[in-house]
Write an enzyme that holds these catalytic residues in place. Structure first.
Site, mmCIF file in Angstrom:
data_model
loop_
_atom_site.group_PDB
_atom_site.id
_atom_site.type_symbol
_atom_site.label_atom_id
_atom_site.label_comp_id
_atom_site.label_asym_id
_atom_site.label_seq_id
_atom_site.Cartn_x
_atom_site.Cartn_y
_atom_site.Cartn_z
ATOM 1 N N PHE A 1 0.826 -1.210 0.000
ATOM 2 C CA PHE A 1 0.000 0.000 0.000
ATOM 3 C C PHE A 1 0.854 1.251 0.000
ATOM 4 O O PHE A 1 2.048 1.208 0.300
ATOM 5 C CB PHE A 1 -0.918 0.021 1.239
ATOM 6 C CG PHE A 1 -0.163 0.022 2.553
ATOM 7 C CD1 PHE A 1 0.442 1.174 3.025
ATOM 8 C CD2 PHE A 1 -0.061 -1.131 3.313
ATOM 9 C CE1 PHE A 1 1.145 1.175 4.217
ATOM 10 C CE2 PHE A 1 0.651 -1.143 4.509
ATOM 11 C CZ PHE A 1 1.254 0.026 4.963
ATOM 12 N N GLU B 1 -0.002 4.912 1.864
ATOM 13 C CA GLU B 1 -1.034 5.519 2.719
ATOM 14 C C GLU B 1 -0.651 6.919 3.165
ATOM 15 O O GLU B 1 0.529 7.212 3.400
ATOM 16 C CB GLU B 1 -1.265 4.659 3.977
ATOM 17 C CG GLU B 1 -1.971 3.345 3.694
ATOM 18 C CD GLU B 1 -2.324 2.530 4.941
ATOM 19 O OE1 GLU B 1 -2.985 1.495 4.791
ATOM 20 O OE2 GLU B 1 -1.945 2.929 6.065
ATOM 21 N N ASN C 1 12.030 -8.357 4.907
ATOM 22 C CA ASN C 1 12.256 -9.709 4.346
ATOM 23 C C ASN C 1 13.683 -9.746 3.805
ATOM 24 O O ASN C 1 13.903 -9.431 2.635
ATOM 25 C CB ASN C 1 11.321 -9.977 3.154
ATOM 26 C CG ASN C 1 9.931 -10.414 3.552
ATOM 27 O OD1 ASN C 1 9.588 -10.443 4.726
ATOM 28 N ND2 ASN C 1 9.122 -10.755 2.572
ATOM 29 N N PRO D 1 3.313 -1.402 10.224
ATOM 30 C CA PRO D 1 1.975 -1.152 9.671
ATOM 31 C C PRO D 1 0.925 -1.987 10.412
ATOM 32 O O PRO D 1 1.174 -3.157 10.728
ATOM 33 C CB PRO D 1 2.082 -1.636 8.220
ATOM 34 C CG PRO D 1 3.524 -1.908 7.965
ATOM 35 C CD PRO D 1 4.196 -2.085 9.287
ATOM 36 N N SER E 1 -1.156 2.409 12.707
ATOM 37 C CA SER E 1 0.180 1.848 12.507
ATOM 38 C C SER E 1 1.070 2.460 13.576
ATOM 39 O O SER E 1 0.704 3.479 14.176
ATOM 40 C CB SER E 1 0.713 2.193 11.122
ATOM 41 O OG SER E 1 -0.036 1.528 10.126
ATOM 42 N N HIS F 1 6.997 -6.870 12.467
ATOM 43 C CA HIS F 1 6.915 -6.119 11.211
ATOM 44 C C HIS F 1 5.506 -5.667 10.862
ATOM 45 O O HIS F 1 5.297 -5.012 9.843
ATOM 46 C CB HIS F 1 7.487 -6.928 10.063
ATOM 47 C CG HIS F 1 6.515 -7.864 9.388
ATOM 48 N ND1 HIS F 1 5.761 -8.782 10.079
ATOM 49 C CD2 HIS F 1 6.165 -7.997 8.089
ATOM 50 C CE1 HIS F 1 4.999 -9.450 9.227
ATOM 51 N NE2 HIS F 1 5.214 -9.000 8.012
ATOM 52 N N GLY F 2 4.526 -6.029 11.670
ATOM 53 C CA GLY F 2 3.163 -5.632 11.328
ATOM 54 C C GLY F 2 2.184 -6.172 12.347
ATOM 55 O O GLY F 2 2.572 -6.587 13.450
ATOM 56 N N ALA F 3 0.919 -6.182 11.962
ATOM 57 C CA ALA F 3 -0.106 -6.680 12.875
ATOM 58 C C ALA F 3 -0.214 -8.204 12.788
ATOM 59 O O ALA F 3 -0.500 -8.881 13.762
ATOM 60 C CB ALA F 3 -1.443 -6.045 12.530
#
Lengths: 145, 504
Positions: free
Chosen positions: B227, B229, B353, B401, B408, B427-429
């Site tokens: 994305f 944003e 990654n 994010p 975020s 690294h995220g949810a």
């Protein structure tokens, strides 16, 4: 197990937390591979008919059945990514040496008519299975989206 | 082909239906935020697996399959310390998404599956001087301009078509190539991991196909969870760190960008899985999952993969750099001011990654290791020599994010990460629902209207895909960052709230 598993050939998706599982079956390994190709396309194409305007041949070889599944689907991803190739139907044959030859009927992506779905990045070996049952060959594969 | 031969071959390398993984009773609790899978769980484990979680989140993690995958990762030869699962961990392929593993550079291996198909998928944050009040009246215009400027969606043809020569330059030099072409500011390079170009990249290690797939895709977003944003700073937790990052004022508009190496990186990973499957040095290694295929770091195949992975990483940095430039141009056009006067500095750029050769203390000894981060973010502490001078005092910025409806997070790296997790955090949810489960749950819901009601404008190439990326499909990022913050592997600085989303 998909509800329509009685059909001689077909494909369906199964759940994976982040990616997409694809199951394909047919009475021969070639048929199952053809169905896997159609199943992959059903993931990446959400709408619009693919017309059999043109044909394209594919040749892929691998060391074993699992690797052949990965190589075949990767070949289709490459053709889509680089040439915008979409397939309407496949004739696939695979021999004992894990060599595949395929003829696809289809056309080049036309953004005015074709609605793209989620992009498939690559084909994973994780939980990949090629199983021979009494009357069918069944492929299970997880693709990265 | 005979049925028996197919079957035998299929089982030979350990494919097929897996075990479902350890249940809660097989985990040993280490402290408030950590559980351990002991090496006794499964024959072949070389080190324990450690999971960051909470009492509330652990049952969800156990019911998915990442813990079996974490146990499998510990089979990698030369793995040191322990394999780690971050609190956002979920079922991946080979490695779990949210996994970290370090292998000794002398006798350890490198596993492309521990990096993933999307090499150097990562996040870049760009700040602005704009406030939410200034943005709101022009949000529609801004989103339209960004959607035009940054190609999104699958198989997209980008605004740049790279010649063979330029493709090789991108693979070698990463973001620096883009900046030289006028796609950015020189100082952008100072605030990216590795300066936006990983050393050791050799385009000769990359197949013609990978180059071909990438040559039309530089500066494109892709699809899936990628994305672009527009967000606003919603709450600041650490004012001094936030000030160092230029996001200390609540209401400040920032740009959050999540994408990777596109077809180029995907093909590199796919190519090397095949190379490793055929290389004797790699075939000799017995692993429970073929997707974990690996080669000794010192072998020719291992070295080639490292050189090719660096190329993939560099493509991703050039990709995020080109998108940065077009984002600046688009917003400058909408607000009638230059990107400089809009204060559109890159805050930082993280790779989540990737594998990196780093020095870490393992069992009291300083060792050079190859840290695989698959859905995990480097989180180096204040004073680390790898950090740019402007972040020496606060530590490395980390971007986490959440989802397109809620929030975020921005955090910074800590000494705790160096001590516990090879300098890594989440690294995220992390996904909570599969794509089809999300579609089923949101059948009939108009996601554009629904997000609009939440104050979030959306432009998507295929709006039907939005339900797969809906807030419900993800765990609450606040729960995840409460664990990383509580465990001390990163320190929360600010929470961001989305106001506009561009999706494939």
């Amino acid at each position: 197990m998909p509800a329509n598993t009685r059909c001689a050939r077909g494909h369906a998706t199964f759940d994976h937390t982040a990616d997409i599982g694809l199951e394909a079956w047919g009475s021969t390994f070639g048929e199952a591979l053809a169905e896997a190709g159609l199943g992959l396309q059903a993931i990446v194409l959400h709408g619009g008919t693919v017309r059999a305007r043109d044909s394209r041949t594919f040749r892929v070889a691998a060391d074993d059945a699992d690797a052949l599944v990965v190589a075949w689907l990767s070949e289709l991803l490459y053709a889509l990514d680089v040439h915008g190739w979409l397939s309407a139907s496949f004739e696939v044959s695979a021999n004992e040496e894990f060599q595949l030859s395929a003829t696809a009927r289809g056309e080049t992506l036309d953004e005015a008519r074709h609605v793209l779905g989620v992009g498939v990045k690559a084909v994973s070996y994780h939980e990949l299975a090629v199983q021979c049952e009494s009357d069918a060959v069944r492929i299970r594969v997880i693709v990265d989206v | 082909m005979s049925a028996s031969r197919r079957k035998k071959r299929s089982r030979g390398r350990g494919s097929g239906p897996p075990a479902s993984g350890p249940d809660a009773s097989q985990l040993e609790r280490l402290d408030q935020f950590r559980w351990q899978i002991p090496t006794s769980y499964k024959a072949g484990m070389r080190v324990p697996g450690v999971i960051y979680s909470s009492d509330a989140m652990l049952p969800t993690v156990v019911s998915d399959k990442p813990l079996e995958q974490l146990a499998n990762v510990t089979f990698l030869p030369g793995i040191v310390g322990h394999a780690l699962a971050m609190p956002d961990v979920h079922w991946g392929y080979g490695f779990p998404v949210g996994g970290v593993a370090a292998t000794d550079v002398r006798h350890g291996v490198i596993s492309p599956g521990g990096i993933g198909f999307d090499i150097n998928c990562g996040v870049r944050l760009i700040r602005t001087n704009l406030t939410e009040e200034e943005l709101r009246p022009r949000l529609k215009e801004a989103l339209d301009a960004l959607f035009r400027a940054v190609p999104a969606g699958m198989g997209t043809k980008g605004r740049i078509r790279l010649t063979h020569k330029n493709m090789d330059r991108v693979l070698r030099r990463g973001a620096a190539w883009a900046v030289e072409q006028g796609l950015g500011w020189p100082e952008d390079l100072e605030v990216a991991e590795e300066g936006g170009a990983l050393a050791g990249a050799d385009p000769n290690a990359v197949s013609a196909r990978a180059k071909e797939r990438g040559s039309g895709q530089l500066g494109t977003l892709g699809s899936g969870n990628h994305f672009l944003e527009l967000q606003v700073v919603d709450e600041v937790f650490e004012p001094s760190a936030a000030a160092a990052l230029g996001i200390e004022q609540p209401g400040t508009v920032v740009v959050f960008l999540h994408t990777g190496s596109r077809g180029c990186g995907h093909q590199i990973c796919q190519d090397y899985l095949q190379t490793f499957a055929q290389a004797p040095s790699s075939r000799a290694i017995e692993l429970p999952d073929r997707q974990l295929a690996c080669a000794p770091l010192r072998s020719p195949e291992g070295q080639d993969y490292l050189a090719a992975m660096a190329c993939g990483a560099n493509f991703a940095w050039a990709n995020r750099q080109a998108i940065t430039h077009w984002t600046r141009e688009a917003l400058a056009g909408v607000f009638g001011r230059s990107a400089r006067s809009l204060g559109m500095d890159v805050v930082y750029d993280v790779a989540h990654n990737i594998a990196k050769i780093e020095e870490h203390v393992v069992d009291g000894q300083l060792r050079r290791v190859c840290v695989h981060r698959k859905g995990a973010t480097r989180a180096f502490p204040p004073g680390h020599p790898e950090l740019p001078s402007k972040y020496q005092e606060v530590g490395q910025p980390v971007f986490i994010p959440g989802d397109m409806g809620r929030a975020s997070y921005v955090a910074v790296g800590t000494q705790g990460a160096m001590e516990q997790s090879f300098g890594s955090t989440c690294h995220g949810a992390g996904r909570a629902l599969s794509r089809s489960a999300a579609r089923r749950q949101l059948r009939g819901v108009n996601m554009v209207e629904r997000l609009g009601a939440m104050g979030v404008g959306v432009r998507a190439r295929n709006p039907r895909l939005l339900s797969e990326e809906a807030p419900e499909a993800y765990k609450n990022v606040a729960d995840v960052t409460a664990i990383t913050h509580g465990a001390g592997i990163s320190s929360n600085v600010a929470r961001l709230r989305p106001v506009g989303v561009i999706k494939g």
